[in-house]
Design a protein around this motif. Structure first.
Motif, PDB file in Angstrom:
ATOM      1  N   SER A 200      13.359   3.787 -28.605  1.00 53.32           N
ATOM      2  CA  SER A 200      12.683   3.799 -27.319  1.00 53.32           C
ATOM      3  C   SER A 200      11.273   4.344 -27.480  1.00 53.32           C
ATOM      4  CB  SER A 200      13.450   4.654 -26.309  1.00 53.32           C
ATOM      5  OG  SER A 200      14.771   4.197 -26.162  1.00 53.32           O
ATOM      6  N   SER A 201      10.384   3.941 -26.568  1.00 55.18           N
ATOM      7  CA  SER A 201       9.024   4.476 -26.594  1.00 55.18           C
ATOM      8  C   SER A 201       8.472   4.517 -25.184  1.00 55.18           C
ATOM      9  CB  SER A 201       8.116   3.620 -27.480  1.00 55.18           C
ATOM     10  OG  SER A 201       7.919   2.337 -26.907  1.00 55.18           O
ATOM     11  N   VAL A 202       7.718   5.567 -24.898  1.00 51.61           N
ATOM     12  CA  VAL A 202       7.008   5.706 -23.629  1.00 51.61           C
ATOM     13  C   VAL A 202       5.589   6.159 -23.942  1.00 51.61           C
ATOM     14  CG1 VAL A 202       6.869   6.893 -21.410  1.00 51.61           C
ATOM     15  CG2 VAL A 202       9.101   6.288 -22.358  1.00 51.61           C
ATOM     16  N   THR A 203       4.606   5.478 -23.377  1.00 51.74           N
ATOM     17  CA  THR A 203       3.203   5.785 -23.639  1.00 51.74           C
ATOM     18  C   THR A 203       2.504   6.188 -22.344  1.00 51.74           C
ATOM     19  OG1 THR A 203       3.127   4.200 -25.456  1.00 51.74           O
ATOM     20  CG2 THR A 203       1.020   4.887 -24.523  1.00 51.74           C
ATOM     21  N   LEU A 204       1.811   7.300 -22.380  1.00 56.64           N
ATOM     22  CA  LEU A 204       0.940   7.713 -21.289  1.00 56.64           C
ATOM     23  C   LEU A 204      -0.476   7.270 -21.630  1.00 56.64           C
ATOM     24  CD1 LEU A 204       0.172   9.399 -18.732  1.00 56.64           C
ATOM     25  CD2 LEU A 204      -0.085  11.357 -20.270  1.00 56.64           C
ATOM     26  N   TYR A 205      -1.143   6.603 -20.699  1.00 56.96           N
ATOM     27  CA  TYR A 205      -2.492   6.095 -20.963  1.00 56.96           C
ATOM     28  C   TYR A 205      -3.340   6.224 -19.702  1.00 56.96           C
ATOM     29  CZ  TYR A 205      -1.067   2.015 -18.282  1.00 56.96           C
ATOM     30  OH  TYR A 205      -0.622   1.185 -17.266  1.00 56.96           O
ATOM     31  N   GLY A 206      -4.624   6.026 -19.845  1.00 58.10           N
ATOM     32  CA  GLY A 206      -5.486   6.090 -18.677  1.00 58.10           C
ATOM     33  C   GLY A 206      -6.917   5.691 -18.969  1.00 58.10           C
ATOM     34  N   LEU A 207      -7.707   5.660 -17.899  1.00 58.11           N
ATOM     35  CA  LEU A 207      -9.107   5.262 -17.973  1.00 58.11           C
ATOM     36  C   LEU A 207      -9.848   5.949 -16.834  1.00 58.11           C
ATOM     37  CD1 LEU A 207     -10.328   1.613 -18.432  1.00 58.11           C
ATOM     38  CD2 LEU A 207     -11.300   3.019 -16.623  1.00 58.11           C
ATOM     39  N   ILE A 208     -11.008   6.533 -17.147  1.00 58.84           N
ATOM     40  CA  ILE A 208     -11.820   7.229 -16.147  1.00 58.84           C
ATOM     41  C   ILE A 208     -13.226   6.668 -16.210  1.00 58.84           C
ATOM     42  CG2 ILE A 208     -12.642   9.475 -15.337  1.00 58.84           C
ATOM     43  CD1 ILE A 208     -10.336  10.725 -16.977  1.00 58.84           C
ATOM     44  N   ASP A 209     -13.770   6.262 -15.067  1.00 57.55           N
ATOM     45  CA  ASP A 209     -15.061   5.567 -15.030  1.00 57.55           C
ATOM     46  C   ASP A 209     -15.867   6.091 -13.839  1.00 57.55           C
ATOM     47  OD1 ASP A 209     -17.160   3.749 -14.618  1.00 57.55           O
ATOM     48  OD2 ASP A 209     -15.960   2.018 -15.177  1.00 57.55           O
ATOM     49  N   ALA A 210     -17.091   6.553 -14.109  1.00 58.57           N
ATOM     50  CA  ALA A 210     -17.939   7.054 -13.022  1.00 58.57           C
ATOM     51  C   ALA A 210     -19.404   6.859 -13.365  1.00 58.57           C
ATOM     52  CB  ALA A 210     -17.656   8.527 -12.753  1.00 58.57           C
TER      53      ALA A 210
ATOM     54  N   GLY B  76     -26.775  -2.522   3.910  1.00 59.22           N
ATOM     55  CA  GLY B  76     -26.694  -2.452   5.365  1.00 59.22           C
ATOM     56  C   GLY B  76     -28.016  -2.158   6.031  1.00 59.22           C
ATOM     57  N   GLY B  77     -29.115  -2.548   5.370  1.00 58.42           N
ATOM     58  CA  GLY B  77     -30.442  -2.348   5.947  1.00 58.42           C
ATOM     59  C   GLY B  77     -31.230  -1.214   5.351  1.00 58.42           C
ATOM     60  N   HIS B  78     -30.632  -0.452   4.430  1.00 60.49           N
ATOM     61  CA  HIS B  78     -31.301   0.699   3.837  1.00 60.49           C
ATOM     62  C   HIS B  78     -31.116   0.705   2.323  1.00 60.49           C
ATOM     63  CE1 HIS B  78     -31.680   2.437   7.888  1.00 60.49           C
ATOM     64  NE2 HIS B  78     -30.420   2.075   8.068  1.00 60.49           N
ATOM     65  N   ALA B  79     -32.121   1.174   1.612  1.00 60.90           N
ATOM     66  CA  ALA B  79     -31.958   1.422   0.176  1.00 60.90           C
ATOM     67  C   ALA B  79     -31.037   2.625   0.002  1.00 60.90           C
ATOM     68  CB  ALA B  79     -33.309   1.687  -0.473  1.00 60.90           C
ATOM     69  N   SER B  80     -30.211   2.602  -1.064  1.00 63.09           N
ATOM     70  CA  SER B  80     -29.263   3.695  -1.233  1.00 63.09           C
ATOM     71  C   SER B  80     -29.063   4.048  -2.699  1.00 63.09           C
ATOM     72  CB  SER B  80     -27.900   3.315  -0.617  1.00 63.09           C
ATOM     73  OG  SER B  80     -27.290   2.266  -1.334  1.00 63.09           O
ATOM     74  N   TRP B  81     -28.819   5.342  -2.922  1.00 64.88           N
ATOM     75  CA  TRP B  81     -28.346   5.865  -4.205  1.00 64.88           C
ATOM     76  C   TRP B  81     -26.976   6.454  -3.949  1.00 64.88           C
ATOM     77  CZ3 TRP B  81     -30.227   5.393  -9.052  1.00 64.88           C
ATOM     78  CH2 TRP B  81     -31.550   4.987  -9.206  1.00 64.88           C
ATOM     79  N   GLN B  82     -25.988   6.057  -4.730  1.00 63.79           N
ATOM     80  CA  GLN B  82     -24.630   6.522  -4.494  1.00 63.79           C
ATOM     81  C   GLN B  82     -23.964   6.957  -5.804  1.00 63.79           C
ATOM     82  OE1 GLN B  82     -23.733   2.584  -2.624  1.00 63.79           O
ATOM     83  NE2 GLN B  82     -22.565   3.826  -1.169  1.00 63.79           N
ATOM     84  N   ALA B  83     -23.161   8.025  -5.718  1.00 64.09           N
ATOM     85  CA  ALA B  83     -22.244   8.355  -6.813  1.00 64.09           C
ATOM     86  C   ALA B  83     -21.061   7.419  -6.673  1.00 64.09           C
ATOM     87  CB  ALA B  83     -21.805   9.809  -6.723  1.00 64.09           C
ATOM     88  N   THR B  84     -20.814   6.596  -7.678  1.00 65.78           N
ATOM     89  CA  THR B  84     -19.761   5.586  -7.605  1.00 65.78           C
ATOM     90  C   THR B  84     -18.817   5.709  -8.791  1.00 65.78           C
ATOM     91  OG1 THR B  84     -21.230   3.992  -8.693  1.00 65.78           O
ATOM     92  CG2 THR B  84     -21.143   3.944  -6.288  1.00 65.78           C
ATOM     93  N   GLU B  85     -17.617   5.186  -8.617  1.00 66.59           N
ATOM     94  CA  GLU B  85     -16.623   5.230  -9.696  1.00 66.59           C
ATOM     95  C   GLU B  85     -15.967   3.858  -9.824  1.00 66.59           C
ATOM     96  OE1 GLU B  85     -12.894   5.451  -9.288  1.00 66.59           O
ATOM     97  OE2 GLU B  85     -13.366   4.525  -7.373  1.00 66.59           O
ATOM     98  N   SER B  86     -15.210   3.675 -10.894  1.00 71.09           N
ATOM     99  CA  SER B  86     -14.557   2.389 -11.158  1.00 71.09           C
ATOM    100  C   SER B  86     -15.584   1.261 -11.220  1.00 71.09           C
ATOM    101  CB  SER B  86     -13.488   2.093 -10.097  1.00 71.09           C
ATOM    102  OG  SER B  86     -12.470   3.073 -10.128  1.00 71.09           O
ATOM    103  N   ASN B  87     -16.703   1.514 -11.868  1.00 69.27           N
ATOM    104  CA  ASN B  87     -17.766   0.519 -11.945  1.00 69.27           C
ATOM    105  C   ASN B  87     -17.459  -0.568 -12.971  1.00 69.27           C
ATOM    106  OD1 ASN B  87     -19.437   2.009 -10.082  1.00 69.27           O
ATOM    107  ND2 ASN B  87     -19.849   3.433 -11.750  1.00 69.27           N
ATOM    108  N   GLU B  88     -17.121  -0.177 -14.194  1.00 69.93           N
ATOM    109  CA  GLU B  88     -16.718  -1.152 -15.212  1.00 69.93           C
ATOM    110  C   GLU B  88     -15.279  -1.595 -14.981  1.00 69.93           C
ATOM    111  OE1 GLU B  88     -18.538  -1.215 -19.580  1.00 69.93           O
ATOM    112  OE2 GLU B  88     -17.547   0.655 -19.121  1.00 69.93           O
ATOM    113  N   GLN B  89     -14.404  -0.623 -14.865  1.00 71.75           N
ATOM    114  CA  GLN B  89     -12.980  -0.870 -14.630  1.00 71.75           C
ATOM    115  C   GLN B  89     -12.440   0.197 -13.695  1.00 71.75           C
ATOM    116  OE1 GLN B  89     -11.962  -1.076 -19.060  1.00 71.75           O
ATOM    117  NE2 GLN B  89     -10.527  -2.575 -18.236  1.00 71.75           N
ATOM    118  N   GLY B  90     -11.355  -0.135 -12.997  1.00 74.80           N
ATOM    119  CA  GLY B  90     -10.768   0.821 -12.073  1.00 74.80           C
ATOM    120  C   GLY B  90     -10.194   2.030 -12.777  1.00 74.80           C
TER     121      GLY B  90
END
Length: 381
Positions: free
Chosen positions: A22-32, A41-55
């Motif tokens: 048997s095998s169990v693997t813990l994995y993950g991905l963090i993107d910001a 929406g009518g305005h220029a914006s700078w935002q802190a965003t995440e999941s840009n490349e991948q969720g």
């Protein structure tokens, strides 16, 4: 004493043997990162965003050898918002994937649970955004073909064949879980072929009464579908059909890609693509999109990748017609096998009846153009 030692040794050996099967693997991905938009929406914006490349995600996957070439398999995958620490996919614990099944080295794999449909599995990796050199912003307008995973499918049973000399096929059916068998059900079919530098894929998806009357127990739950508040012309469709075909071919360090996808949102009961936030002018009834994409990806060094893609989308609804032209370009530099940094830029222009709206940007532009740039870091574990 010797008997006790023998029993302990035998028990220990049995535990080790069981563990080896048997095998169990813990994995993950963090993107910001950070995103600039010239008209949000009518305005220029700078935002802190995440999941840009991948969720951003974490998950568990595993298997148990049952003997005779048969395995029990499972995968649980959580999606979360890194900036807020909140669950995604409508607050689900395992909103990205949650399934269990059996895999045979003679007959293929059968899985049950919340899963990706055939278009997402077979065709999405062929898009330029699927290379991860470019971010989710580079996918097609409004994610009309769902290859940026706007929705996933519940109550699904999927069968995937073995790989026969590079050819593999799959079929999926998702239950409505309702006394009305035809309400909020789905099915999909797809096939792929991979041989050396060439990868090909094609798939078809059909949804019947998705998100039916705010239904949350059917195949396509209402809280994990196209937004009724911003896109009622998609969210309230009686039927949805989505399809696509494409391929990539590697020539040395370069990979050339071609992709066609389409979608038909049948008889929506609310809204018009060519009114409100997304445009102006006429248009009622079924909404039809056609997307054509050409892309080039280039590996400069084992650590430095680049990609550029051009997408043309034609949209119709009743007497209304409109077009989107979108250019996406980006570079990706790997600091290690698990950590990379990226810089992407996107430009979209539409015909006069539509407002530009780059996928994943918070709000549409108030004009027929929109520009976005994103910089960030991704780490896998």
């Amino acid at each position: 004493m010797k008997k006790k030692l023998f029993v302990l040794a035998a028990a220990s050996s049995f535990a080790c043997a069981a563990q080896a099967q048997s095998s169990v693997t813990l994995y993950g991905l963090i993107d910001a990162g950070f995103t600039y938009t010239n008209n949000n929406g009518g305005h220029a914006s700078w935002q802190a965003t995440e999941s840009n490349e991948q969720g951003s995600r974490w998950g568990l996957k595993g298997s148990e050898d049952l003997g005779g070439g048969l395995k029990a398999v499972f995968q649980l995958e959580n999606g979360f918002n890194l900036e807020m620490g909140a669950l995604k996919q409508g607050g689900r614990m395992f909103g990205r994937q949650a399934w269990v099944g059996l895999s045979s080295n003679q007959y293929g794999t059968l899985t049950l649970g919340r899963q990706y449909n055939s278009l997402q599995v077979v065709v999405a990796p062929l898009q330029v955004g699927g290379s991860t050199t470019l971010t989710a912003y580079s996918t097609h307008p409004l994610d009309n073909d769902n290859i940026n995973n706007t929705y996933r499918t519940d109550n699904a049973v999927k069968y995937t064949t073995l790989n026969y000399a590079g050819f593999q096929a799959e079929a999926m059916y998702a239950f409505s879980n309702s006394a009305n068998f035809a309400v909020n059900r789905a099915y999909s079919v797809g096939a792929s072929y991979s041989n050396g530098p060439m990868n090909l894929g094609a798939a078809y998806v059909r949804l019947t009464n998705p998100a039916f009357r705010a239904d949350t127990v059917g195949a396509i739950p209402a809280d994990n579908f196209y937004s009724a508040s911003t896109m009622p012309f998609l969210a309230s469709a009686a039927t949805v059909q989505q399809w696509g075909a494409g391929g990539t071919y590697a020539i040395g360090p370069a990979t050339i890609g071609l992709l066609y996808t389409g979608s038909l949102f049948g008889n929506p009961t609310a809204g018009s693509l060519f009114s409100g936030a997304t445009g102006n002018g006429g248009g009622r009834g079924s909404v039809h999109f056609e997307n054509g994409e050409v892309s080039v990806r280039y590996v400069f060094t084992p650590s430095l990748f680049a990609a550029i893609g051009e997408t043309y989308t034609h949209a119709t609804q009743g007497s209304g017609t409109g077009n989107y032209w979108q250019t996406s370009a980006g570079v990706q530099y790997f600091l290690s096998k698990r950590t990379d940094i990226y810089l992407n830029g996107m430009y979209q222009k539409t015909s006069k009846h539509l407002h530009a709206w780059i996928e994943a940007i918070g709000a549409p532009s108030t004009t027929d153009t929109q520009v976005a740039a994103v910089i960030g870091i991704r780490h896998k574990f």
